[in-house]
Scaffold this motif. Structure first.
Motif, mmCIF file in Angstrom:
data_model
loop_
_atom_site.group_PDB
_atom_site.id
_atom_site.type_symbol
_atom_site.label_atom_id
_atom_site.label_comp_id
_atom_site.label_asym_id
_atom_site.label_seq_id
_atom_site.Cartn_x
_atom_site.Cartn_y
_atom_site.Cartn_z
ATOM 1 N N UNK A 93 0.857 -1.173 0.000
ATOM 2 C CA UNK A 93 0.000 0.000 0.000
ATOM 3 C C UNK A 93 0.897 1.227 0.000
ATOM 4 N N UNK A 94 0.694 2.088 -0.976
ATOM 5 C CA UNK A 94 1.502 3.300 -1.164
ATOM 6 C C UNK A 94 0.573 4.484 -0.908
ATOM 7 N N UNK A 119 4.319 2.059 2.278
ATOM 8 C CA UNK A 119 5.229 3.193 2.116
ATOM 9 C C UNK A 119 4.420 4.479 2.154
ATOM 10 N N UNK A 120 5.036 5.529 2.694
ATOM 11 C CA UNK A 120 4.371 6.831 2.742
ATOM 12 C C UNK A 120 5.375 7.947 2.566
ATOM 13 N N UNK A 121 4.889 9.190 2.730
ATOM 14 C CA UNK A 121 5.716 10.388 2.558
ATOM 15 C C UNK A 121 5.823 11.199 3.830
ATOM 16 N N UNK A 379 9.011 7.754 -4.157
ATOM 17 C CA UNK A 379 7.923 6.970 -3.571
ATOM 18 C C UNK A 379 7.536 5.811 -4.481
ATOM 19 N N UNK A 380 7.431 6.080 -5.778
ATOM 20 C CA UNK A 380 7.081 5.013 -6.712
ATOM 21 C C UNK A 380 8.108 3.900 -6.718
ATOM 22 N N UNK A 381 9.385 4.253 -6.730
ATOM 23 C CA UNK A 381 10.432 3.227 -6.727
ATOM 24 C C UNK A 381 10.489 2.480 -5.395
ATOM 25 N N UNK A 382 10.163 3.154 -4.305
ATOM 26 C CA UNK A 382 10.100 2.463 -3.014
ATOM 27 C C UNK A 382 9.005 1.407 -3.029
#
Length: 427
Positions: A93-94, A119-121, A379-382
């Motif tokens: 889940x991003x 993953x988050x920001x 974020x996308x690559x994570x």
């Protein structure tokens, strides 16, 4: 970045999706979905999630054609049942739904309970602290990796020190001592979501316990229910002005405080703790930014930055001034034009001297607005790292950091996506 032949095949486990992007109707959420549509390996299963099916459908139409058949998931941060159903369907889940202190708590618990990577920001240290206390042990038990701060906050900081450590270890050059992150250049804007996070933290800082947490340099370094009790003087101040020569003899002028130091430094220190303190017993970490090399002028500017940062944070915690600032600052979900995003860039450098007296520097540079385009790439690559390259990652699970969870694998993916990351010895 596109996948390579040795990456696990998309769709290789029982989950319906590899990545679900939650908050895709927001500005950075849409940028992240667009990045995945343009760069995820063929066969990667992506879904788009948010509160409104109508808005989700409208967002999907704006994405590249590849995304037009991506499924839509309606989920709401205020509905734990919808979050549970969403995370059960995906490997990762991003989420870009912030401020995380306001909207993120139920989701991180849901992901940990379901064994779903996350993953988050977030740049909100109190939220990460909540996550450690409420989700770490559950995530360890289910095998979930809960990875916070996967954008400009705090990937350059975290990987910068991690790359230094690896280079120094390879050279058998001792351990890290005083280590300083320097934002050498920053061209772009700060997202409305970041400002909204500052608003929430400013509001919560009125609480005495939250203030103690914000002032504790090792507030994220402990285990659940066991926050280390250390003095502020145990680490450099997050509002420090530093003579550039003290960081490295090659530098000139005075370095100003970096406005995200309070979050980034704690992520870096948590990485060290999660990896069993390999950076060294004398490791101390500070974050700064370059404001010029002319001694007198840079000192003046650094002073203005330090005072201005303090005044801004104070104004954000005071109702009347916060209302005035709210009219001027970017709103959550807003962002710059494509042209502005493309013109942006950043360069960060991290310096250290080892216990053997040798000097090292790592560097990260990327094109694209740091708070928007570059953050969407990171974020996308994570998310893709966790979804597609699990076999290459360490066995660590729980509430983690970018470097502790993904380390060299993420660094390599970012290099392939156009970023420069390296570490060298200085002579």
């Amino acid at each position: 970045m596109n996948g390579d032949a040795s990456s696990p095949a998309p769709g290789s486990n029982a989950r319906e999706f590899d990545v679900v992007v939650f908050g895709v109707t927001g500005f950075v959420g849409e940028l992240t979905a667009r990045y995945l549509a343009e760069h995820a390996p063929t066969g990667t299963r992506v879904a788009l999630a948010g509160r409104s099916e109508t808005k989700l459908a409208a967002t999907r139409k704006r994405l590249p054609a590849r995304a037009h058949d991506w499924p839509l998931i309606v989920a709401d941060s205020s509905s734990p049942a919808s979050l549970d159903a969403m995370v059960a369907r995906t490997r990762v889940i991003c989420t870009t739904v912030g401020p995380y202190l306001r909207y993120g708590e139920a989701l991180v618990v849901a992901a940990a309970s379901a064994g779903t990577d996350y993953v988050d920001l977030t740049g909100e240290a109190p939220f990460v602290h909540f996550s450690i206390n409420k989700a770490h042990e559950t995530a360890v038990a289910t095998g979930a990796r809960i990875v916070h701060s996967c954008g400009f906050d705090s990937v350059p900081s975290d990987l910068g020190v991690y790359l230094l450590y690896n280079k120094i270890a390879d050279d058998k050059a001792g351990e890290l001592t005083d280590t300083t992150f320097v934002v050498k250049s920053f061209k772009g804007g700060i997202s409305g979501g970041t400002f909204d996070s500052v608003r929430v933290i400013a509001e919560q800082s009125r609480d005495a316990e939250t203030r103690r947490l914000l002032l504790n340099p090792h507030s994220l370094s402990g285990e659940p229910g066991n926050t280390p009790r250390v003095s502020m003087s145990s680490e450099p101040s997050d509002m420090t002005m530093i003579s550039a020569k003290k960081v490295d003899p090659s530098m000139r002028g005075t370095l100003a405080p970096f406005f995200m130091a309070a979050s980034n430094t704690r992520i870096v220190r948590r990485t060290d703790a999660l990896l069993n303190n390999p950076y060294g017993k004398d490791f101390r970490y500070a974050e700064t930014m370059s404001v010029g090399q002319v001694p007198g002028v840079s000192t003046l500017i650094a002073g203005v930055v330090a005072v201005g940062t303090g005044v801004f944070l104070g104004a954000m915690s005071f109702g009347p001034t916060r209302k005035l600032l709210d009219r001027l600052l970017p709103k959550p979900g807003e962002g710059p034009s494509v042209k502005v995003r493309e013109k942006g860039s950043f360069v960060t450098e991290t310096y250290t001297t080892t216990t053997t007296g040798r000097r090292y520097r790592s560097q990260m540079r990327m094109k694209g607005d740091p708070g928007y385009k570059a953050t969407a790439i990171m974020l996308g690559e994570s998310a893709l790292t966790l979804a597609l390259e699990r076999d290459r990652l360490s066995s660590l699970t729980g509430v983690l950091t970018p470097a502790a969870a993904m380390g060299d694998v993420l660094a390599n993916r970012l290099r392939a996506a156009g970023a420069t990351l390296d570490a060298v010895e200085l002579t």
